[in-house]
Design an enzyme around this catalytic site. Structure first.
Site, PDB file in Angstrom:
ATOM      1  N   HIS A 125      -7.929  -6.411   7.275  1.00 23.01           N
ATOM      2  CA  HIS A 125      -7.743  -5.385   8.290  1.00 23.01           C
ATOM      3  C   HIS A 125      -7.983  -5.980   9.676  1.00 23.01           C
ATOM      4  O   HIS A 125      -9.099  -6.315  10.043  1.00 23.01           O
ATOM      5  CB  HIS A 125      -8.636  -4.160   8.091  1.00 23.01           C
ATOM      6  CG  HIS A 125      -8.034  -2.928   8.727  1.00 23.01           C
ATOM      7  ND1 HIS A 125      -7.169  -2.093   8.055  1.00 23.01           N
ATOM      8  CD2 HIS A 125      -8.126  -2.420   9.972  1.00 23.01           C
ATOM      9  CE1 HIS A 125      -6.770  -1.117   8.843  1.00 23.01           C
ATOM     10  NE2 HIS A 125      -7.331  -1.302  10.020  1.00 23.01           N
TER      11      HIS A 125
ATOM     12  N   HIS B 186       6.142   4.175   4.272  1.00 21.96           N
ATOM     13  CA  HIS B 186       6.523   2.758   4.374  1.00 21.96           C
ATOM     14  C   HIS B 186       6.893   2.254   2.972  1.00 21.96           C
ATOM     15  O   HIS B 186       8.026   2.460   2.555  1.00 21.96           O
ATOM     16  CB  HIS B 186       5.450   1.907   5.068  1.00 21.96           C
ATOM     17  CG  HIS B 186       4.031   2.328   4.835  1.00 21.96           C
ATOM     18  ND1 HIS B 186       3.432   2.336   3.597  1.00 21.96           N
ATOM     19  CD2 HIS B 186       3.072   2.751   5.713  1.00 21.96           C
ATOM     20  CE1 HIS B 186       2.177   2.726   3.713  1.00 21.96           C
ATOM     21  NE2 HIS B 186       1.927   2.995   4.981  1.00 21.96           N
TER      22      HIS B 186
ATOM     23  N   GLU C 197      -2.664  -1.783  -3.197  1.00 19.17           N
ATOM     24  CA  GLU C 197      -3.847  -1.093  -2.702  1.00 19.17           C
ATOM     25  C   GLU C 197      -3.534   0.372  -2.444  1.00 19.17           C
ATOM     26  O   GLU C 197      -2.391   0.745  -2.185  1.00 19.17           O
ATOM     27  CB  GLU C 197      -4.388  -1.761  -1.432  1.00 19.17           C
ATOM     28  CG  GLU C 197      -3.425  -1.816  -0.263  1.00 19.17           C
ATOM     29  CD  GLU C 197      -4.008  -2.540   0.937  1.00 19.17           C
ATOM     30  OE1 GLU C 197      -4.872  -3.438   0.759  1.00 19.17           O
ATOM     31  OE2 GLU C 197      -3.617  -2.202   2.072  1.00 19.17           O
TER      32      GLU C 197
ATOM     33  N   THR D 179      -3.843   4.430   8.763  1.00 19.69           N
ATOM     34  CA  THR D 179      -4.197   3.147   8.182  1.00 19.69           C
ATOM     35  C   THR D 179      -5.626   3.237   7.675  1.00 19.69           C
ATOM     36  O   THR D 179      -6.341   4.196   7.982  1.00 19.69           O
ATOM     37  CB  THR D 179      -4.059   2.006   9.217  1.00 19.69           C
ATOM     38  OG1 THR D 179      -4.266   0.746   8.570  1.00 19.69           O
ATOM     39  CG2 THR D 179      -5.036   2.169  10.365  1.00 19.69           C
TER      40      THR D 179
ATOM     41  N   ARG E 230       1.800   4.961  -0.081  1.00 27.73           N
ATOM     42  CA  ARG E 230       1.103   6.220   0.201  1.00 27.73           C
ATOM     43  C   ARG E 230       1.896   7.385  -0.379  1.00 27.73           C
ATOM     44  O   ARG E 230       3.099   7.255  -0.648  1.00 27.73           O
ATOM     45  CB  ARG E 230       0.899   6.386   1.707  1.00 27.73           C
ATOM     46  CG  ARG E 230      -0.048   5.339   2.289  1.00 27.73           C
ATOM     47  CD  ARG E 230      -0.278   5.545   3.770  1.00 27.73           C
ATOM     48  NE  ARG E 230      -1.140   4.513   4.309  1.00 27.73           N
ATOM     49  CZ  ARG E 230      -2.465   4.554   4.310  1.00 27.73           C
ATOM     50  NH1 ARG E 230      -3.077   5.604   3.783  1.00 27.73           N
ATOM     51  NH2 ARG E 230      -3.179   3.573   4.824  1.00 27.73           N
TER      52      ARG E 230
ATOM     53  N   HIS F  64       0.866  -1.189   0.000  1.00 33.66           N
ATOM     54  CA  HIS F  64       0.000   0.000   0.000  1.00 33.66           C
ATOM     55  C   HIS F  64       0.899   1.235   0.000  1.00 33.66           C
ATOM     56  O   HIS F  64       1.219   1.788   1.048  1.00 33.66           O
ATOM     57  CB  HIS F  64      -0.908  -0.004   1.239  1.00 33.66           C
ATOM     58  CG  HIS F  64      -1.935   1.086   1.241  1.00 33.66           C
ATOM     59  ND1 HIS F  64      -3.138   0.967   1.886  1.00 33.66           N
ATOM     60  CD2 HIS F  64      -1.940   2.330   0.699  1.00 33.66           C
ATOM     61  CE1 HIS F  64      -3.836   2.084   1.736  1.00 33.66           C
ATOM     62  NE2 HIS F  64      -3.110   2.922   1.018  1.00 33.66           N
TER      63      HIS F  64
ATOM     64  N   GLY G 241      -1.256  -8.003   7.285  1.00 34.37           N
ATOM     65  CA  GLY G 241       0.063  -7.404   7.440  1.00 34.37           C
ATOM     66  C   GLY G 241       0.484  -7.235   8.882  1.00 34.37           C
ATOM     67  O   GLY G 241       1.356  -7.949   9.378  1.00 34.37           O
TER      68      GLY G 241
END
Length: 237
Positions: free
Chosen positions: A190, A50, A70, A100, A45, A43, A213
């Site tokens: 999630h 990260h 994602e 998140t 961003r 993911h 994750g």
């Protein structure tokens, strides 16, 4: 069979805390595959706190299992995904500053936008999944976007599971049945963990994929990565 896709964002978080390339994100992803994971999720961003866009490019030629990217479909994200061409893109409604994912799409309000984005990704052969809650109307309108799958946002389930697991799973079973009836593939993710994953899978065995994750990487600190992946896969038997 429900596939396990490992989200490796937390590995990148640890790397970025010190700079350099330790731990090596690509090597961890390859190890996850070697130990039995059927997919890798990232993911990226906008602030690259990260996973970085460069990581996405580095991973693509190395991975042998399914690659799932994602994120929020901003112009930069759309350009990245269409260039990399992963197996799947998961659309999340996160603002850039979100720590998140914390909600699913309001597919009624954003129907036309999602239709355009879904069609854009599908035009280059990328499977699309929309991150969504258990509101049945949102699932009905998700189907109207033309998406291939929906991913159930499972934090409410994980939060309520210790208090009343039967009550916690009920809305997810209803949502999963509706998605199946509408011809949608089904993912989930999630806050799924070794504590709650098997119970969800027992009641919704037709889930195509779970993306995990935070809990999995945390468990790996205690059990090691190989043993941890085996433990998660056992929950999906």
């Amino acid at each position: 069979m429900t596939k396990l896709s490992v989200n490796i964002n937390k590995v990148a978080t640890i790397r970025n805390a010190r700079g350099g390339n330790v731990p090596n994100v690509c090597q961890v992803a390859l190890d996850c595959e070697k130990f039995g994971a059927e997919g890798i999720t990232v993911h990226p961003r906008p602030d690259e706190r990260h996973i970085r866009y460069a990581d996405v490019w580095d991973l693509k030629p190395l991975l042998k299992t399914e690659f799932n990217i994602e994120g929020y479909p901003s112009p930069d994200f759309i350009k990245l995904v269409k260039s990399v061409k992963p197996h799947q893109v998961t659309l999340v409604p996160d603002p850039p500053e979100a720590i998140t994912s914390s909600a699913g799409w309001d597919t009624i309000t954003h129907l036309e936008f999602l239709k355009e984005v879904v069609a854009d990704f599908q035009s280059v052969g990328i499977r699309v999944s929309i991150f969504i809650d258990t509101d049945l109307k949102n699932i009905e309108f998700a189907a109207k976007t033309g998406t291939d799958r929906v991913e159930l946002y499972t934090e409410p389930y994980a939060t309520d599971y210790p208090k009343d697991r039967e009550k916690a799973i009920a809305p997810f079973v209803a949502a999963a049945k509706l998605a199946k009836g509408l011809g949608l593939g089904l993912n989930a993710g999630h806050d799924l963990s070794l504590e709650n994953l098997a119970y969800m899978h027992k009641f919704i065995p037709w889930i195509d994929e779970v993306s995990i994750g935070h809990a999995l990487i945390a468990d790996a600190l205690y059990f090691g990565l190989e043993d941890t992946i085996k433990r998660y896969k056992k929950q999906l038997e």
